[in-house]
Design a protein around this motif. Structure first.
Motif, mmCIF file in Angstrom:
data_model
loop_
_atom_site.group_PDB
_atom_site.id
_atom_site.type_symbol
_atom_site.label_atom_id
_atom_site.label_comp_id
_atom_site.label_asym_id
_atom_site.label_seq_id
_atom_site.Cartn_x
_atom_site.Cartn_y
_atom_site.Cartn_z
ATOM 1 N N ALA A 1 14.956 -25.094 -42.583
ATOM 2 C CA ALA A 1 15.841 -26.254 -42.764
ATOM 3 C C ALA A 1 15.323 -27.128 -43.909
ATOM 4 O O ALA A 1 14.110 -27.185 -44.163
ATOM 5 C CB ALA A 1 15.907 -27.066 -41.480
ATOM 6 N N GLU B 1 17.720 -26.977 -36.339
ATOM 7 C CA GLU B 1 17.363 -25.574 -36.574
ATOM 8 C C GLU B 1 16.825 -24.981 -35.267
ATOM 9 O O GLU B 1 15.941 -25.540 -34.633
ATOM 10 C CB GLU B 1 16.301 -25.460 -37.680
ATOM 11 C CG GLU B 1 15.908 -24.005 -37.914
ATOM 12 C CD GLU B 1 14.964 -23.802 -39.107
ATOM 13 O OE1 GLU B 1 14.538 -24.799 -39.713
ATOM 14 O OE2 GLU B 1 14.680 -22.625 -39.412
ATOM 15 N N VAL C 1 19.552 -15.545 -38.722
ATOM 16 C CA VAL C 1 19.002 -15.448 -40.079
ATOM 17 C C VAL C 1 17.656 -14.736 -39.972
ATOM 18 O O VAL C 1 16.722 -15.256 -39.354
ATOM 19 C CB VAL C 1 18.814 -16.842 -40.706
ATOM 20 C CG1 VAL C 1 18.314 -16.705 -42.151
ATOM 21 C CG2 VAL C 1 20.107 -17.627 -40.642
ATOM 22 N N THR D 1 20.583 -20.301 -47.168
ATOM 23 C CA THR D 1 20.107 -21.644 -46.805
ATOM 24 C C THR D 1 20.988 -22.169 -45.677
ATOM 25 O O THR D 1 22.144 -21.751 -45.538
ATOM 26 C CB THR D 1 20.189 -22.619 -48.000
ATOM 27 O OG1 THR D 1 21.513 -22.554 -48.546
ATOM 28 C CG2 THR D 1 19.194 -22.249 -49.086
ATOM 29 N N LEU D 2 20.443 -23.078 -44.891
ATOM 30 C CA LEU D 2 21.197 -23.587 -43.741
ATOM 31 C C LEU D 2 22.164 -24.669 -44.187
ATOM 32 O O LEU D 2 21.833 -25.507 -45.030
ATOM 33 C CB LEU D 2 20.229 -24.134 -42.695
ATOM 34 C CG LEU D 2 19.277 -23.109 -42.072
ATOM 35 C CD1 LEU D 2 18.309 -23.779 -41.107
ATOM 36 C CD2 LEU D 2 20.058 -21.999 -41.362
ATOM 37 N N THR D 3 23.348 -24.670 -43.598
ATOM 38 C CA THR D 3 24.334 -25.716 -43.895
ATOM 39 C C THR D 3 24.470 -26.637 -42.671
ATOM 40 O O THR D 3 24.130 -26.248 -41.548
ATOM 41 C CB THR D 3 25.727 -25.106 -44.183
ATOM 42 O OG1 THR D 3 26.132 -24.333 -43.043
ATOM 43 C CG2 THR D 3 25.693 -24.223 -45.415
ATOM 44 N N VAL E 1 22.551 -28.270 -38.009
ATOM 45 C CA VAL E 1 22.826 -26.953 -38.599
ATOM 46 C C VAL E 1 24.046 -26.297 -37.943
ATOM 47 O O VAL E 1 24.159 -26.258 -36.716
ATOM 48 C CB VAL E 1 21.576 -26.050 -38.412
ATOM 49 C CG1 VAL E 1 21.882 -24.618 -38.813
ATOM 50 C CG2 VAL E 1 20.404 -26.590 -39.204
ATOM 51 N N VAL F 1 25.265 -20.906 -42.569
ATOM 52 C CA VAL F 1 24.405 -20.595 -43.717
ATOM 53 C C VAL F 1 25.252 -20.492 -44.980
ATOM 54 O O VAL F 1 26.434 -20.151 -44.936
ATOM 55 C CB VAL F 1 23.644 -19.258 -43.542
ATOM 56 C CG1 VAL F 1 22.629 -19.320 -42.432
ATOM 57 C CG2 VAL F 1 24.586 -18.086 -43.351
ATOM 58 N N THR G 1 29.782 -19.767 -40.746
ATOM 59 C CA THR G 1 29.447 -20.734 -39.695
ATOM 60 C C THR G 1 29.527 -20.053 -38.325
ATOM 61 O O THR G 1 30.158 -19.007 -38.180
ATOM 62 C CB THR G 1 30.408 -21.945 -39.698
ATOM 63 O OG1 THR G 1 31.735 -21.455 -39.576
ATOM 64 C CG2 THR G 1 30.282 -22.764 -40.968
ATOM 65 N N VAL H 1 23.299 -20.936 -34.461
ATOM 66 C CA VAL H 1 22.587 -20.368 -35.619
ATOM 67 C C VAL H 1 21.098 -20.323 -35.250
ATOM 68 O O VAL H 1 20.523 -21.341 -34.867
ATOM 69 C CB VAL H 1 22.772 -21.239 -36.885
ATOM 70 C CG1 VAL H 1 22.064 -20.604 -38.083
ATOM 71 C CG2 VAL H 1 24.243 -21.460 -37.178
ATOM 72 N N THR I 1 17.231 -19.062 -36.573
ATOM 73 C CA THR I 1 16.466 -18.534 -37.710
ATOM 74 C C THR I 1 15.206 -17.820 -37.217
ATOM 75 O O THR I 1 14.496 -18.315 -36.340
ATOM 76 C CB THR I 1 16.089 -19.639 -38.720
ATOM 77 O OG1 THR I 1 15.241 -20.595 -38.101
ATOM 78 C CG2 THR I 1 17.315 -20.334 -39.268
#
Ligand SMILES: Cc1cc2nc3c(=O)[nH]c(=O)nc-3n(C[C@H](O)[C@H](O)[C@H](O)COP(=O)(O)OP(=O)(O)OC[C@H]3O[C@@H](n4cnc5c(N)ncnc54)[C@H](O)[C@@H]3O)c2cc1C
Length: 377
Positions: free
Chosen positions: A113, A120, A145, A204-206, A210, A213, A222, A226, A228
């Motif tokens: 993040a 995250e 991810v 990268t995370l959006t 979160v 990505v 989305t 999510v 990681t």
């Protein structure tokens, strides 16, 4: 050399617990202090991404027992080590002196993040696993991810629950470690199970919190959930100023000794130094943590370790397949098929590496670990 009277073991997980058990097994009758950082005590991590995500009854089966070990247990993290005075300080204000110290404070999940970006989700601890299980209960879609072992085990949990899941990585699943052959087999199996596999470029995370990505080509994906799984970072902050650790962790030799006399290390925090001075290798797997715990205990008692500081066996469970590996990694090119069929989900495969060493993989095939070890030679 005189054997130590008092020994401090920092880190209450498999490497630390193995060290303590081995110290007593080898006849150490002096004081042992075990320093832990988790209120719940020691537990096995491998089931966190397997049984624990399926069933909350698994939570009660994870604990390691300390009965009969006669230790002083301090449940407060080590915050500093003074290697000249031979003292470890803990967050609750204790200063614990030692003749020998074993460092086994493991690793934590690497987070990706952006600074300040909230939400995250990672999986390293029992608390993480409980939170993830709750979030899986509510999720209608998931994004993972990282397509390494951990990421694919979480993908498997999503598939088992019927949650549509996408897995994103720079490389194809497991390719960095198990090579192109197993990677292609796992990718095919994942796609057959309805998993969307996306590779190429750093994600990268959006969102904040979160919610998805952004891929290297700008595509945004989305999902409700999510997770990681982007590796781990050795827990070395408390060793600042000691010269014991760098970015790769705590450097050890074949006897699990660090560069400082009287200090040893075991488990995910370690990095096995090479003779050439190049950065050494990390082997963050359960069996190596056990092997190093035993070796560190022997060395702390000024004995020769009975075995090497590396056990190249590990296992994983992916999409209903139990995969067991014995031997050096990464795996190059095509294997020899010893038995069975990869598309059929039950095969025994071998690779011969550049140094002539054999790696054996049981791919969904039930085979006792000692037999697998014997095949690896
Ligand atoms: C979800 C998951 C699944 C896994 N599955 C597999 C698998 O299938 N097969 C396999 O081979 N391996 C697997 N592993 C890897 C395996 O669990 C690790 O290799 C093993 O746990 C390493 O043990 P360790 O004792 O070195 O470190 P850790 O287990 O990381 O424990 C370190 C302990 O030290 C504590 N600590 C940290 N800082 C301090 C401090 N300052 N003071 C005191 N204590 C501190 C931590 O809280 C922790 O309790 C998995 C790991 C995870 C997270």
């Amino acid at each position: 050399m005189t054997p130590p009277r008092s020994i401090v073991v920092a880190g209450e997980s498999i490497a630390g617990i193995t060290t303590v058990r081995e110290l007593r097994e080898l006849g150490h009758a002096g004081a042992i202090t075990l320093i832990g950082a988790e209120d719940c005590g020691a537990y096995a991590r491998p089931p966190l991404s397997k049984a624990v995500l399926k069933d909350d009854r698994a939570d009660d089966t994870l604990g390691y027992r300390l009965d009969g070990l006669d230790i002083d247990l301090v449940r407060s993290p080590a915050v500093t080590a003074d290697v000249d005075r031979r003292v470890v300080a803990t967050a609750n204000g204790r200063e614990i002196g030692y003749d020998a110290l074993v460092i086994a404070t493991g690793a934590r999940a690497r987070r990706i993040a952006a600074p300040g970006q909230r939400g995250e989700t990672v999986l390293r601890t029992l608390d993480d696993a409980r939170l993830l299980r709750t979030r899986l209960d509510a999720a209608r879609s998931a994004l993972v991810v990282g397509a390494g072992f951990l990421g694919l085990e979480i993908v498997s949990a999503c598939v088992a629950r019927g949650i549509p899941v996408t897995v994103v990585d720079v490389d194809p699943p497991l390719r960095r470690i198990l090579g192109p052959f197993v990677s292609e087999a796992i990718t095919t199996r994942a796609e057959e199970h309805g998993v969307r596999v996306v590779t190429g470029g750093q994600a990268t995370l959006t969102g904040d919190p979160v919610d998805g990505v952004r891929l290297a080509d700008g595509t945004v994906l989305t999902a409700d959930l999510v997770v990681t799984c982007c590796g781990e970072i050795p827990n070395t902050a408390w060793l600042a100023g000691t010269g014991l650790a760098d970015l790769h962790g705590v450097g050890i030799d074949q006897a699990c000794a660090t560069a400082v006399p009287g200090i040893f290390a075991a488990g995910d925090i370690t990095c096995l130094r090479t003779d050439s001075g190049r950065p050494g290798t990390r082997t963050p797997f359960w069996s190596t943590a056990v092997a190093q715990g035993k070796a560190a205990a022997a060395s702390a008692l000024t004995l020769d370790p009975a075995g090497p500081p590396l056990d190249d066996y590990f296992w994983t469970e992916i999409l209903g397949l139990s995969i067991k590996v014995v031997g050096p990694l990464p795996l190059p090119g095509e294997p020899d098929l010893v038995e069975g069929s990869v598309p059929g989900g039950s095969a025994l495969l071998t690779w011969i590496g550049q140094n002539g060493q054999r790696t054996v993989v049981s791919y969904g095939k039930r085979i006792p670990v000692p037999k697998l070890r014997a095949l690896a030679g």
